[in-house]
Design a protein around this motif. Structure first.
Motif, PDB file in Angstrom:
ATOM      1  N   UNK A  97       3.315   4.976   1.448  1.00  0.00           N
ATOM      2  CA  UNK A  97       2.768   6.292   1.077  1.00  0.00           C
ATOM      3  C   UNK A  97       3.306   6.709  -0.285  1.00  0.00           C
ATOM      4  N   UNK A  98       4.614   6.567  -0.473  1.00  0.00           N
ATOM      5  CA  UNK A  98       5.238   6.958  -1.739  1.00  0.00           C
ATOM      6  C   UNK A  98       4.692   6.133  -2.899  1.00  0.00           C
ATOM      7  N   UNK A  99       4.552   4.829  -2.695  1.00  0.00           N
ATOM      8  CA  UNK A  99       4.044   3.971  -3.763  1.00  0.00           C
ATOM      9  C   UNK A  99       2.599   4.310  -4.084  1.00  0.00           C
ATOM     10  N   UNK A 100       1.791   4.535  -3.049  1.00  0.00           N
ATOM     11  CA  UNK A 100       0.387   4.881  -3.258  1.00  0.00           C
ATOM     12  C   UNK A 100       0.266   6.188  -4.045  1.00  0.00           C
ATOM     13  N   UNK A 101       1.099   7.152  -3.741  1.00  0.00           N
ATOM     14  CA  UNK A 101       1.068   8.432  -4.463  1.00  0.00           C
ATOM     15  C   UNK A 101       1.382   8.241  -5.940  1.00  0.00           C
ATOM     16  N   UNK A 102       2.321   7.357  -6.229  1.00  0.00           N
ATOM     17  CA  UNK A 102       2.781   7.224  -7.605  1.00  0.00           C
ATOM     18  C   UNK A 102       1.863   6.382  -8.476  1.00  0.00           C
ATOM     19  N   UNK A 103       1.157   5.434  -7.891  1.00  0.00           N
ATOM     20  CA  UNK A 103       0.318   4.570  -8.732  1.00  0.00           C
ATOM     21  C   UNK A 103      -1.140   4.991  -8.738  1.00  0.00           C
ATOM     22  N   UNK A 104      -1.491   5.974  -7.909  1.00  0.00           N
ATOM     23  CA  UNK A 104      -2.821   6.563  -7.968  1.00  0.00           C
ATOM     24  C   UNK A 104      -3.951   5.582  -7.730  1.00  0.00           C
ATOM     25  N   UNK A 105      -4.949   5.598  -8.628  1.00  0.00           N
ATOM     26  CA  UNK A 105      -6.161   4.787  -8.449  1.00  0.00           C
ATOM     27  C   UNK A 105      -5.879   3.292  -8.446  1.00  0.00           C
ATOM     28  N   UNK A 106      -4.780   2.889  -9.048  1.00  0.00           N
ATOM     29  CA  UNK A 106      -4.441   1.464  -9.088  1.00  0.00           C
ATOM     30  C   UNK A 106      -4.297   0.902  -7.671  1.00  0.00           C
ATOM     31  N   UNK A 107      -3.932   1.780  -6.733  1.00  0.00           N
ATOM     32  CA  UNK A 107      -3.730   1.345  -5.347  1.00  0.00           C
ATOM     33  C   UNK A 107      -4.987   0.761  -4.740  1.00  0.00           C
ATOM     34  N   UNK A 108      -6.151   1.148  -5.252  1.00  0.00           N
ATOM     35  CA  UNK A 108      -7.415   0.681  -4.687  1.00  0.00           C
ATOM     36  C   UNK A 108      -8.068  -0.414  -5.524  1.00  0.00           C
ATOM     37  N   UNK A 109      -7.401  -0.884  -6.537  1.00  0.00           N
ATOM     38  CA  UNK A 109      -8.017  -1.850  -7.450  1.00  0.00           C
ATOM     39  C   UNK A 109      -7.888  -3.275  -6.920  1.00  0.00           C
ATOM     40  N   UNK A 110      -8.892  -4.113  -7.196  1.00  0.00           N
ATOM     41  CA  UNK A 110      -8.805  -5.529  -6.791  1.00  0.00           C
ATOM     42  C   UNK A 110      -7.604  -6.225  -7.421  1.00  0.00           C
ATOM     43  N   UNK A 111      -7.218  -5.784  -8.615  1.00  0.00           N
ATOM     44  CA  UNK A 111      -6.087  -6.394  -9.289  1.00  0.00           C
ATOM     45  C   UNK A 111      -4.801  -6.260  -8.517  1.00  0.00           C
ATOM     46  N   UNK A 112      -4.652  -5.145  -7.801  1.00  0.00           N
ATOM     47  CA  UNK A 112      -3.426  -4.947  -7.029  1.00  0.00           C
ATOM     48  C   UNK A 112      -3.330  -5.964  -5.902  1.00  0.00           C
ATOM     49  N   UNK A 113      -4.455  -6.323  -5.308  1.00  0.00           N
ATOM     50  CA  UNK A 113      -4.461  -7.330  -4.246  1.00  0.00           C
ATOM     51  C   UNK A 113      -3.920  -8.649  -4.780  1.00  0.00           C
ATOM     52  N   UNK A 114      -4.373  -9.038  -5.950  1.00  0.00           N
ATOM     53  CA  UNK A 114      -3.918 -10.290  -6.564  1.00  0.00           C
ATOM     54  C   UNK A 114      -2.421 -10.229  -6.888  1.00  0.00           C
ATOM     55  N   UNK A 115      -1.980  -9.114  -7.448  1.00  0.00           N
ATOM     56  CA  UNK A 115      -0.562  -8.957  -7.779  1.00  0.00           C
ATOM     57  C   UNK A 115       0.286  -9.016  -6.510  1.00  0.00           C
ATOM     58  N   UNK A 116      -0.160  -8.344  -5.466  1.00  0.00           N
ATOM     59  CA  UNK A 116       0.584  -8.351  -4.207  1.00  0.00           C
ATOM     60  C   UNK A 116       0.659  -9.755  -3.622  1.00  0.00           C
TER      61      UNK A 116
END
Length: 272
Positions: A97-116
């Motif tokens: 929750x805290x991470x999602x709040x801080x990174x905003x729209x990036x949390x929903x980006x396809x790029x984040x899936x690849x990075x994770x």
């Protein structure tokens, strides 16, 4: 070929802000709602939970840099309020929750899936020998949610490096509180004002500084000597060297991709 140490150190700089959202107010509030008395109850419950019901002496040894008695004020008291399994679940959920709040729209980006995914490959690939806290974390299930997965991977990589850092400190004969004094000096601060140790009794902290002075690492003014600065640099270099095996599973292009993907995420947290 091993990755350049500069890139290994860069990964530390990028992973740290992501992993340490777990020490934010969002997570603190989640633990307080379970009956924790203060921030440090939640800190020890969440961070020590991968070790199970380990006694304070074991947690103190694994965490390394807390002053004598500090862990025992919280462990095992917290286990009367929450089980390690519950603490792990609360920590993961609130950290996401805290991470999602801080990174905003990036949390929903396809790029984040690849990075994770890349971060998780690295985080799950390292050897566990001599890495007690990392081993405990590696035994846990990897979250499916990409944001939680990224936080989990960052935490694994952080604690893998941290276990190695403790080994580097031991190899150089630097105790836990001494390590904080050296960190304070490296940041241009006096030990008495450094947040992680300023609360210690003045006589206790003075004795630690005196011990470093007697070893020629600190001068009469409480600043680094050349030997002290060199010792600190050697410890950091060895820490990076010991952190490197986690990234051996990635080829050079993948590590570069991971670094590039993490940079805007880490920057958004650091600037929050």
């Amino acid at each position: 070929m091993p990755h350049p140490q500069a890139k290994i150190h860069r990964m530390f700089e990028l992973v740290e802000p992501i992993a340490t959202v777990t020490f934010s107010e969002v997570v603190n509030e989640a633990f307080l709602s379970l009956g924790m008395r203060n921030y440090w109850d939640g800190y020890f419950a969440g961070r020590a939970a991968p070790l199970g019901l380990a006694p304070a002496e074991v947690v103190h040894a694994v965490f390394y840099n807390f002053a004598d008695g500090e862990v025992a004020r919280h462990i095992p008291w917290v286990w009367g309020k929450v089980t390690p399994q519950e603490a792990l679940a609360v920590r993961e959920r609130a950290s996401a929750v805290a991470l999602r709040q801080q990174i905003g729209e990036v949390a929903e980006s396809p790029g984040l899936v690849r990075v994770a995914d890349l971060a998780t490959r690295a985080a799950m690939s390292a050897p566990t020998e001599g890495r007690a806290l990392y081993a405990g974390l590696k035994a846990l299930d990897v979250p499916e949610d990409p944001v939680a997965k990224l936080w989990h991977a960052a935490t694994l990589l952080r604690e893998y490096r941290g276990d190695g850092h403790n080994a580097a400190l031991v190899a150089h004969g630097i105790g836990g509180t001494e390590a904080h004094v050296l960190m304070a000096l490296a940041l241009g601060m006096q030990a008495e004002t450094f947040g992680r140790i300023h609360h210690l009794p003045k006589a206790q902290l003075a004795a630690v500084v005196d011990g470093l002075r007697e070893r020629g690492l600190v001068d009469a003014a409480g600043e680094f000597t050349d030997a002290g600065r060199e010792t600190k640099q050697r410890i950091e270099a060895l820490t990076d060297e010991l952190a490197a095996p986690a990234y051996d599973v990635l080829i050079a292009d993948e590590l570069d991709e991971l670094i590039a993907g993490l940079e805007p995420i880490a920057a958004s947290i650091s600037n929050d």
